[in-house]
Design a protein around this motif. Structure first.
Motif, PDB file in Angstrom:
ATOM      1  N   ILE A  13       0.827  -1.224   0.000  1.00  0.00           N
ATOM      2  CA  ILE A  13       0.000   0.000   0.000  1.00  0.00           C
ATOM      3  C   ILE A  13       0.859   1.271   0.000  1.00  0.00           C
ATOM      4  CG2 ILE A  13      -2.026  -1.032   1.129  1.00  0.00           C
ATOM      5  CD1 ILE A  13      -1.001   0.238   3.794  1.00  0.00           C
ATOM      6  N   GLY A  68       7.119   5.034   2.867  1.00  0.00           N
ATOM      7  CA  GLY A  68       6.008   4.106   3.011  1.00  0.00           C
ATOM      8  C   GLY A  68       6.573   2.793   3.528  1.00  0.00           C
ATOM      9  N   PRO A  69       5.697   1.837   3.839  1.00  0.00           N
ATOM     10  CA  PRO A  69       6.173   0.555   4.366  1.00  0.00           C
ATOM     11  C   PRO A  69       6.861  -0.297   3.295  1.00  0.00           C
ATOM     12  CG  PRO A  69       3.784   0.552   4.099  1.00  0.00           C
ATOM     13  CD  PRO A  69       4.230   1.944   3.802  1.00  0.00           C
ATOM     14  N   ILE A  70       7.774  -1.140   3.740  1.00  0.00           N
ATOM     15  CA  ILE A  70       8.477  -2.049   2.831  1.00  0.00           C
ATOM     16  C   ILE A  70       8.315  -3.478   3.346  1.00  0.00           C
ATOM     17  CG2 ILE A  70      10.739  -2.664   1.865  1.00  0.00           C
ATOM     18  CD1 ILE A  70      11.509   0.326   2.132  1.00  0.00           C
ATOM     19  N   THR A  72       8.792  -7.295   4.296  1.00  0.00           N
ATOM     20  CA  THR A  72       9.906  -8.173   4.669  1.00  0.00           C
ATOM     21  C   THR A  72       9.417  -9.618   4.525  1.00  0.00           C
ATOM     22  OG1 THR A  72      10.555  -6.572   6.348  1.00  0.00           O
ATOM     23  CG2 THR A  72      11.576  -8.744   6.480  1.00  0.00           C
ATOM     24  N   ASN A  82      13.737  -2.056   6.638  1.00  0.00           N
ATOM     25  CA  ASN A  82      13.395  -1.041   7.633  1.00  0.00           C
ATOM     26  C   ASN A  82      14.363  -1.083   8.811  1.00  0.00           C
ATOM     27  OD1 ASN A  82      10.914  -0.496   6.104  1.00  0.00           O
ATOM     28  ND2 ASN A  82      10.373  -2.558   6.790  1.00  0.00           N
ATOM     29  N   ARG A  86      17.477   1.695   9.883  1.00  0.00           N
ATOM     30  CA  ARG A  86      17.623   2.257  11.238  1.00  0.00           C
ATOM     31  C   ARG A  86      19.019   2.001  11.772  1.00  0.00           C
ATOM     32  NH1 ARG A  86      12.006  -0.721  12.806  1.00  0.00           N
ATOM     33  NH2 ARG A  86      10.713   0.434  11.350  1.00  0.00           N
ATOM     34  N   LEU A 241      -4.174   1.001  13.179  1.00  0.00           N
ATOM     35  CA  LEU A 241      -2.899   1.305  12.515  1.00  0.00           C
ATOM     36  C   LEU A 241      -3.029   2.423  11.488  1.00  0.00           C
ATOM     37  CD1 LEU A 241      -1.512  -2.323  11.965  1.00  0.00           C
ATOM     38  CD2 LEU A 241      -0.639  -0.583  13.531  1.00  0.00           C
ATOM     39  N   GLY A 242      -4.234   2.633  10.984  1.00  0.00           N
ATOM     40  CA  GLY A 242      -4.435   3.654   9.944  1.00  0.00           C
ATOM     41  C   GLY A 242      -4.216   5.077  10.429  1.00  0.00           C
ATOM     42  N   GLU A 257       7.879   7.514   9.171  1.00  0.00           N
ATOM     43  CA  GLU A 257       7.077   6.460   8.536  1.00  0.00           C
ATOM     44  C   GLU A 257       5.930   6.066   9.455  1.00  0.00           C
ATOM     45  OE1 GLU A 257       9.149   2.696   8.145  1.00  0.00           O
ATOM     46  OE2 GLU A 257      10.102   2.907  10.087  1.00  0.00           O
ATOM     47  N   HIS A 260       2.398   1.136  10.633  1.00  0.00           N
ATOM     48  CA  HIS A 260       1.856  -0.058   9.965  1.00  0.00           C
ATOM     49  C   HIS A 260       2.783  -0.547   8.858  1.00  0.00           C
ATOM     50  CE1 HIS A 260       0.617   2.117   6.327  1.00  0.00           C
ATOM     51  NE2 HIS A 260       0.010   3.021   7.074  1.00  0.00           N
ATOM     52  N   PRO A 264      -0.219  -6.154   2.275  1.00  0.00           N
ATOM     53  CA  PRO A 264      -0.287  -6.601   0.871  1.00  0.00           C
ATOM     54  C   PRO A 264      -1.695  -6.938   0.387  1.00  0.00           C
ATOM     55  CG  PRO A 264       1.393  -7.841   2.112  1.00  0.00           C
ATOM     56  CD  PRO A 264       0.703  -6.941   3.093  1.00  0.00           C
ATOM     57  N   HIS A 266      -4.350  -5.419   0.785  1.00  0.00           N
ATOM     58  CA  HIS A 266      -5.103  -4.224   0.375  1.00  0.00           C
ATOM     59  C   HIS A 266      -4.412  -3.445  -0.754  1.00  0.00           C
ATOM     60  CE1 HIS A 266      -7.715  -4.874   3.731  1.00  0.00           C
ATOM     61  NE2 HIS A 266      -6.829  -4.554   4.647  1.00  0.00           N
ATOM     62  N   ASN A 273      -6.315   3.673   4.845  1.00  0.00           N
ATOM     63  CA  ASN A 273      -6.301   5.006   5.442  1.00  0.00           C
ATOM     64  C   ASN A 273      -4.925   5.664   5.235  1.00  0.00           C
ATOM     65  OD1 ASN A 273      -6.510   7.200   7.156  1.00  0.00           O
ATOM     66  ND2 ASN A 273      -7.586   6.058   8.746  1.00  0.00           N
ATOM     67  N   ASP A 314     -11.575   1.503   7.543  1.00  0.00           N
ATOM     68  CA  ASP A 314     -11.127   1.125   8.896  1.00  0.00           C
ATOM     69  C   ASP A 314     -11.753   2.013   9.971  1.00  0.00           C
ATOM     70  OD1 ASP A 314      -9.469   3.074   7.528  1.00  0.00           O
ATOM     71  OD2 ASP A 314      -8.249   3.114   9.334  1.00  0.00           O
TER      72      ASP A 314
END
Ligand code: NAD
Length: 335
Positions: A13, A68-70, A72, A82, A86, A241-242, A257, A260, A264, A266, A273, A314
């Protein structure tokens, strides 16, 4: 003032919430140029690595990134991009504010707490091996240096934002050396801040307390794994989480970031959200000193959610990701 900021849309997403976030950032009028780069599965084909050097170089140069999220892969495959980001940038503090959104129906009111999670060691150090086919081990690393550093970050944050109490959380009754050391470091730092109350909790009791009496807590400082779990729990207290933003902060750079992941199932449906990434952009604005833009974005997310007309599934609505972002952007422009 103009800013160049690294942007990693991520996958799942990630790209659609990134498009949404950019609309709101543009509406603030702050002069931001995004340097957009890819990371994760897609760069394995092009660069032979999920975390190309050019991504790290861009963040080191620009000092600020938003992502955005990646995804794993679970069990096997490449390690978390991620976590690697860090560690490689020494983004030792993970900041996860949990603040009730007015007008959003949740079992709790007026929650305003912040989780400060150590971001570089603990079981996330990735020191794991198979001893034989039926036995695996993972080594938990806790150092005095990193524990004192995160405790100091938590107390400095409390002081800067007028917060009254820091609660340190571990399981030191069982992990006497590692978690014992973390508590010891926190106690040591706490003495330097006599105006801020300091207390300690065990993670199991704390999980229950947070569900029963979340308003008792203010700043929570904890290790990497406990912080990860508690921040999802806290996201659940304020609507899921949204709506939960986050920041990874080091001495030299910072990466913003949502908490959440890439959700996948969604991806590509324009139904999730965008608020968590938009609120992460607000944290980014505050970090670069654009406090007006930060306040405006947070206020407009709150207002759109409170009105309840253009909200995603959500939160009980039917709006698409972009419709919700456009509603927030319109309010930002007209405020
Ligand atoms: P997830 O956070 O991606 O999703 C869990 C569920 O939460 C979703 O199925 C969805 O129902 C809900 N959700 C998440 N984000 C939402 C949003 N913006 N709006 C509405 N609902 C939302 O967790 P997961 O399924 O455990 O992880 C998926 C992938 O993401 C994994 O590969 C994981 O490693 C990765 N991940 C990445 C990061 C990061 O990039 N920092 C963080 C966590 C997880």
């Amino acid at each position: 003032m103009s800013y160049k900021i690294t942007l990693l849309p991520g996958d799942g997403i990630g790209p659609e919430i990134t498009t949404a976030m950019k609309k709101v950032v543009a509406a603030t009028g702050v002069d931001i140029e995004f340097e957009e780069l890819a990371a994760g599965e897609e760069t394995i084909a092009t660069d032979n690595t999920p975390l190309p050097d050019k991504v790290l170089e861009s963040i080191k140069k620009n000092k600020v990134a938003i992502k955005g999220p990646i995804t794993t892969p679970v069990g096997s495959g490449f390690r978390s991009v991620n976590v690697a980001l860090r560690k490689k940038l020494d983004l030792y503090a993970c900041l996860r504010p949990t603040k009730s959104i007015k007008g959003l129906k949740t079992p709790f009111k007026d929650i305003d707490l912040v989780i400060v999670r150590e971001n570089t060691e603990d079981l996330y150090a990735g020191i794991e091996r198979m001893i034989n086919d039926d036995k695996a081990e993972s080594i938990k690393i806790i150092t005095r240096q990193a524990s004192e550093k995160i405790a100091k970050f938590a107390f400095d944050y409390a002081k800067k934002y007028g917060r009254k109490k820091v609660t340190s959380v571990t399981k030191a009754n069982i992990m006497k050396y590692t978690d014992g050391l973390f508590f010891e470091a926190c106690r040591e730092i706490a003495q330097r801040y006599p105006d801020i109350e300091y207390e300690e909790r065990l993670i199991d009791a704390m999980s229950m307390q947070l569900v029963i009496k979340p308003n008792q807590y203010d700043v929570i400082v904890t290790e990497n794994l406990y912080g990860d779990i508690l921040s999802d729990l806290c996201a659940g207290l304020i609507g899921g989480l949204g709506v939960a933003p986050g920041a990874n902060i080091g001495d030299d750079s910072a990466v913003f970031e949502p908490i959440h992941g890439s959700a996948p199932k969604h991806a590509g449906k324009q139904k999730v959200n965008p608020s968590a990434l938009i609120l992460s952009a607000a944290l980014m604005f505050r970090h670069i000193g654009e406090n007006d833009a930060a306040n405006k974005v947070e206020d407009c997310v709150n207002r759109v959610i409170s009105e309840g007309k253009t909200i995603t599934y959500d939160l009980g609505g039917t709006a698409t990701t972009q419709e919700m972002a456009e509603a927030i952007a319109d309010k930002v422009k007209n405020r």
